[in-house]
Each structure stands twice: as C-alpha cells, then as structure tokens.
Design a protein around this motif. Sequence first.
Motif, PDB file in Angstrom:
ATOM      1  N   SER A  32       0.849  -1.188   0.000  1.00  0.00           N
ATOM      2  CA  SER A  32       0.000   0.000   0.000  1.00  0.00           C
ATOM      3  C   SER A  32       0.890   1.246   0.000  1.00  0.00           C
ATOM      4  CB  SER A  32      -0.888   0.013   1.255  1.00  0.00           C
ATOM      5  OG  SER A  32      -0.074   0.230   2.410  1.00  0.00           O
ATOM      6  N   HIS A  33       0.296   2.371  -0.217  1.00  0.00           N
ATOM      7  CA  HIS A  33       0.987   3.665  -0.154  1.00  0.00           C
ATOM      8  C   HIS A  33       1.719   3.811   1.173  1.00  0.00           C
ATOM      9  CE1 HIS A  33       0.949   8.045   0.744  1.00  0.00           C
ATOM     10  NE2 HIS A  33       1.312   8.137  -0.528  1.00  0.00           N
ATOM     11  N   PRO A  52       2.705  13.312   1.796  1.00  0.00           N
ATOM     12  CA  PRO A  52       2.766  11.866   1.559  1.00  0.00           C
ATOM     13  C   PRO A  52       2.854  11.448   0.086  1.00  0.00           C
ATOM     14  CG  PRO A  52       0.883  12.436   2.950  1.00  0.00           C
ATOM     15  CD  PRO A  52       1.505  13.713   2.488  1.00  0.00           C
ATOM     16  N   GLU A  53       2.589  12.371  -0.836  1.00  0.00           N
ATOM     17  CA  GLU A  53       2.694  12.030  -2.254  1.00  0.00           C
ATOM     18  C   GLU A  53       4.026  12.460  -2.857  1.00  0.00           C
ATOM     19  OE1 GLU A  53      -0.747  12.872  -4.642  1.00  0.00           O
ATOM     20  OE2 GLU A  53      -2.100  12.359  -3.003  1.00  0.00           O
ATOM     21  N   SER A  69       1.643   8.077  -5.568  1.00  0.00           N
ATOM     22  CA  SER A  69       0.231   8.457  -5.546  1.00  0.00           C
ATOM     23  C   SER A  69      -0.479   7.654  -4.453  1.00  0.00           C
ATOM     24  CB  SER A  69      -0.430   8.208  -6.901  1.00  0.00           C
ATOM     25  OG  SER A  69      -0.655   6.831  -7.083  1.00  0.00           O
ATOM     26  N   ARG A  70      -1.657   8.071  -4.144  1.00  0.00           N
ATOM     27  CA  ARG A  70      -2.439   7.372  -3.118  1.00  0.00           C
ATOM     28  C   ARG A  70      -3.364   6.313  -3.711  1.00  0.00           C
ATOM     29  NH1 ARG A  70      -3.259  10.625   2.040  1.00  0.00           N
ATOM     30  NH2 ARG A  70      -1.681  12.232   1.879  1.00  0.00           N
ATOM     31  N   GLU A  72      -4.981   2.952  -4.786  1.00  0.00           N
ATOM     32  CA  GLU A  72      -4.985   1.601  -4.223  1.00  0.00           C
ATOM     33  C   GLU A  72      -5.840   0.742  -5.151  1.00  0.00           C
ATOM     34  OE1 GLU A  72      -3.142   0.705  -1.632  1.00  0.00           O
ATOM     35  OE2 GLU A  72      -2.665   2.665  -0.813  1.00  0.00           O
TER      36      GLU A  72
END
Length: 124
Positions: A32-33, A52-53, A69-70, A72
């Motif tokens: 996951s991210h 976070p990106e 990127s976020r 999923e």
Amino acid sequence: MSRDIFVQDIPSGISEVQDIPDGWMPEPLPYSHAEIIEVIQRVVPGADFSDPEWGHIEADDYSIEVNISREEPMQSFAFHVRAAGWEADHVVADILDELGLQAFDLDNDSGLFQRPRTPRGTTS
C-alpha cells in the motif's frame, strides 16, 4: 545528473526491457501507499514525507524526490534523482531490495535499474 526511475511490477528473471514477453500485463504492487513510505523511512530514516505524495531524501551530494500516488491498489511510483555521484543509486537500490521490486531506468542501456557496481562514497 538528473533522471527518473519508475517502479512497477516487472517480470522476474529478465535482464533487459526487451525480454518482457509480448502481451505481459503488470500486476499491482504488493504494498500500500503507507507500506511503501514505511519501508523508505526504515531504509532512509531522514526521508521527509510531510507531503505523503512527494517524499524528499536529501544529502550533501544528492536529492531524491519520491512520487507516490495514493491509488490503491498501488500500480507504480517513481524516484526523481538529482546527483553528482553514485550514492543516490545505492539509496534507490537499498529501497528496491527491501521492497523486493525492480524499476525501469531509461538511462541504463538495458532499460532496467541496476545496483551500481561502484562502492558507496564514490562520486564518479
């Protein structure tokens, strides 16, 4: 020197991009991210993911931005490397080794990122 390294599912056992079978489709990454950020911060404790990106890894002779990127499931992420020597490549290689992933590197003749053969601390 500046270059981009793109991480995604790449068939194991290949040594060049041209070895990827026709019709092959990448699977999502097995992380996951948040897990990718966790691994990067474990490998590089000073990595800044206040955004976070767009993570930042800074040192005296290199800078690495990590674009994650976020999405999923996670399909890919990229390292944007600015460096005078090989130390940044060692950092990227350590992260990829920890994740067990491969990456595309268009500055390499094979089209794949490879761990540098120069020892750490070598600038050319």
